[in-house]
Design an enzyme around this catalytic site. Structure first.
Site, PDB file in Angstrom:
ATOM      1  N   CYS A 376       0.832  -1.207   0.000  1.00  0.00           N
ATOM      2  CA  CYS A 376       0.000   0.000   0.000  1.00  0.00           C
ATOM      3  C   CYS A 376       0.873   1.265   0.000  1.00  0.00           C
ATOM      4  O   CYS A 376       1.416   1.627  -1.042  1.00  0.00           O
ATOM      5  CB  CYS A 376      -0.980  -0.047   1.166  1.00  0.00           C
ATOM      6  SG  CYS A 376      -2.471   0.879   0.810  1.00  0.00           S
ATOM      7  N   HIS A 502      -3.460  -4.896   0.338  1.00  0.00           N
ATOM      8  CA  HIS A 502      -2.874  -5.466   1.564  1.00  0.00           C
ATOM      9  C   HIS A 502      -2.941  -6.992   1.517  1.00  0.00           C
ATOM     10  O   HIS A 502      -3.867  -7.586   2.091  1.00  0.00           O
ATOM     11  CB  HIS A 502      -3.646  -4.960   2.786  1.00  0.00           C
ATOM     12  CG  HIS A 502      -3.405  -3.524   3.087  1.00  0.00           C
ATOM     13  ND1 HIS A 502      -2.322  -3.085   3.818  1.00  0.00           N
ATOM     14  CD2 HIS A 502      -4.104  -2.415   2.752  1.00  0.00           C
ATOM     15  CE1 HIS A 502      -2.372  -1.769   3.930  1.00  0.00           C
ATOM     16  NE2 HIS A 502      -3.437  -1.337   3.289  1.00  0.00           N
ATOM     17  N   GLU A 504      -1.349  -9.073   3.114  1.00  0.00           N
ATOM     18  CA  GLU A 504      -1.159  -9.691   4.444  1.00  0.00           C
ATOM     19  C   GLU A 504      -2.470 -10.171   5.061  1.00  0.00           C
ATOM     20  O   GLU A 504      -2.471 -11.105   5.854  1.00  0.00           O
ATOM     21  CB  GLU A 504      -0.457  -8.712   5.397  1.00  0.00           C
ATOM     22  CG  GLU A 504      -1.216  -7.450   5.802  1.00  0.00           C
ATOM     23  CD  GLU A 504      -1.014  -6.266   4.868  1.00  0.00           C
ATOM     24  OE1 GLU A 504      -0.698  -6.479   3.677  1.00  0.00           O
ATOM     25  OE2 GLU A 504      -1.190  -5.111   5.324  1.00  0.00           O
TER      26      GLU A 504
HETATM   27  N1  GLN Z   1      -1.934   6.824   3.040  1.00  0.00           N
HETATM   28  C1  GLN Z   1      -2.047   6.097   1.808  1.00  0.00           C
HETATM   29  C2  GLN Z   1      -3.423   6.254   1.182  1.00  0.00           C
HETATM   30  O1  GLN Z   1      -4.374   6.582   1.848  1.00  0.00           O
HETATM   31  C3  GLN Z   1      -1.714   4.643   2.000  1.00  0.00           C
HETATM   32  C4  GLN Z   1      -2.688   3.922   2.880  1.00  0.00           C
HETATM   33  C5  GLN Z   1      -2.174   2.592   3.362  1.00  0.00           C
HETATM   34  O2  GLN Z   1      -0.979   2.321   3.316  1.00  0.00           O
HETATM   35  N2  GLN Z   1      -3.055   1.757   3.857  1.00  0.00           N
HETATM   36  O3  GLN Z   1      -3.591   6.027   0.024  1.00  0.00           O
END
Ligand code: GLN
Length: 541
Positions: A376, A502, A504
């Protein structure tokens, strides 16, 4: 009709109620029963999405896009089934629903009160998940004696009244502290917390005792006497090297038999062999790797719970012990701390603190050809780093951190620009992704189409896609419906994969996530080329 098991906690928080609930669920599942779990959180936030992970740990994301308590991650990993938005609710959610009903006039003429209106709504939510289930395990957050958890406990008490004693069971997880000076285990706090439960009309049936020293028969008999439970219902929960051992520890003490008997349930099988196999592999690694985890919340392990677990599962897939080294991204000594690692992982995150350090970490991974997995924010950072240092777009950034950047390589999509409320409005839950043939991602998944869970607002800006790709930045995964870049890789690197989602959240001990497994395999190869890394002080099994 589903039977209910309520899991409460006494004495202190962080006793591992979630692991207890998951382990009990696993045992009952191994006896052929259909089991699910529910987590109730007594705080006023409508969901944990708006909370700081320092306080609450990771925010877990379900397939259907709920931002949920991290215990749902344990439930999924132990039970190997998907949880949904109904498997977790907070006091805030309950009050929000009841107040909205009141405004619609659904309680016209009545005074709306905690009992019965709030407790009715809680009971309704306890029932929402019971379709097709033999057993629903409800874990009540907080510690008995807290003001906030009272309505949840009262709703549990009423559930027993309504369904009858043969259909409802109370499991109380408590701490038996060890006093070093007198070399004694103490049962008094447990007696007090059981006393508190009795005050509100709940008599626990099973006492699970967290303890750092083995409980003698004498101590167990004392707990049984004071808590009014049979001696077999006092279950010892010692500290174990891996959480995945807990179901086996409980099974040895006959916990599943006890529960089956008390709830008058008939088991159709008894098969823990797959789980035993997992635990066996945890104990017999053939190699080690050290992975650097460069995130902001490194003081609290729980903040990256699923990442930890996914790395441990990937270790199992490779018969390797994975040591995690936390990297302080604010440190000026990044080079040194990354010198001997075999892989680098930048996890998800929000806010601009530590961003420059993370960019530097990715630069080191790219230039030194250290296997890299970006999750992410870790993918967004990889894009920024490449734009700045390879494309030489000085000042390239995400508009999250620099709204006026000349090169906004990460930006909001139009629908996110109109968002006003910050709760539950990110791109959340499962989305499709099409993979590029021949890419590392394609090889890892062994499939052309996959789906993964998201939780973010910002995206790779398609205006820069061509420029990036011409310079060797590979977009290997794309969401077909929205034409969004979901996976990026580097042409001139042994293993560099960064994903907008994600992964994970979908890794499980019985089926480690392919990207994590391939990442650890690449780290192992790196270790063979550059061996003799001293094990990190922070070990994780
Ligand atoms: N802050 C970033 C976004 O909102 C990444 C979010 C995250 O890593 N879950 O896109």
């Amino acid at each position: 009709m589903a039977k209910y098991i309520f899991v409460t906690g006494g004495v202190v928080s962080s006793l591992g109620k979630g692991i207890t609930a998951s382990s009990l669920a696993k045992l009952l599942q191994s006896r052929g029963l259909a089991v699910t779990c529910v987590k109730c959180d007594p705080y006023i936030n409508v969901d944990p999405g708006t909370m700081n992970p320092y306080q609450h740990g990771e925010v877990f994301v379900t397939e259907d896009g709920a931002e949920a308590d991290l215990d749902l991650g344990h439930y999924e990993r132990f039970l190997n089934i998907d949880m949904h938005h109904t498997n977790n609710f907070t006091a805030g959610k309950v009050y929000e629903t009841v107040i909205a009903k009141e405004r619609r006039g659904e309680f016209l003429g009545t005074t709306v009160q905690v009992i019965p209106h709030i407790t009715d709504e809680i009971k309704h939510r306890y029932r929402l998940v019971n379709k097709g289930m033999d057993v629903v395990i409800v874990e009540i957050g907080g510690t008995v004696g807290d003001i906030e958890s009272l309505p949840f406990l009262e709703a549990a008490r009423q559930t027993e009244m309504e369904l009858g004693q043969d259909n409802v069971l109370f499991v109380h997880v408590t701490l038996i502290p060890y006093i070093k000076a007198s070399e004694e285990l103490k049962t008094k706090p447990t007696q007090h917390s059981v006393g508190k439960l009795r005050e509100i009309g709940i008599n626990p049936d099973i006492i699970v005792c967290r303890t750092e020293k083995p409980l003698s028969n004498e101590i167990k008999a004392k707990i049984a006497l004071f808590c009014s439970v049979p001696r077999e219902s006092v279950i010892e929960a010692p500290d174990v090297p891996s959480i995945y051992e807990v179901p086996l520890v409980f099974h040895k003490q006959g916990l599943d038999e006890q529960v089956l008997m008390l709830l008058r349930l008939r088991a159709t099988s008894r098969d823990l062999s797959e789980w035993q196999h997992v635990v066996q592999r945890i104990h017999n690694p053939k190699g080690d790797v050290t992975i650097a985890l460069a995130g902001k919340y490194t003081e609290l392990k729980d903040a990256y719970k699923s990442v930890h677990e996914a790395l441990a599962h990937a270790g199992l897939a490779n018969e390797t012990k994975v040591h995690i080294r936390y990297i302080d991204v604010l440190s000026p000594n990044l080079e040194k701390s990354l010198e001997d690692v075999h892989g680098i992982l930048v996890p998800g995150g929000f806010g601009d603190r530590g961003i420059d350090g993370k960019i530097r970490v990715v630069q080191i991974a790219r230039e030194r050809k250290i296997p890299y997995l970006g999750l992410c924010l870790g993918m967004q950072i990889a894009t920024i780093e490449f734009a700045r240092n390879v494309l030489k777009l000085s000042g390239a950034h995400s508009t999250e951190f620099d709204p006026k950047s000349r090169y906004p390589v990460i930006d909001l999509m139009p629908e996110q620009k109109n968002v006003k409320d910050l709760g539950a409005t990110m791109r959340l839950g499962s989305y499709q992704c099409q993979l590029k043939k021949g890419s590392l991602a394609y090889k890892a998944y062994g499939a052309a189409a996959i789906s993964e869970r998201h939780r973010h607002r910002y995206e790779l800006n398609n205006k820069f896609r061509k420029l990036l790709e011409e310079a060797g930045f590979i977009i290997s995964g794309v969401n077909p419906a929205k034409n969004l870049a979901e996976i990026v890789e580097l042409r001139d690197h042994p293993w560099f994969v960064a994903v907008q989602f994600h992964p994970e959240f979908k890794s499980r001990p019985q089926s480690p996530h392919p990207l994590f497994a391939n990442f650890v395999a690449a780290a192992l190869r790196r270790g063979q080329e550059k061996p003799a890394s001293p094990p990190s002080p922070i070990l994780y099994a």
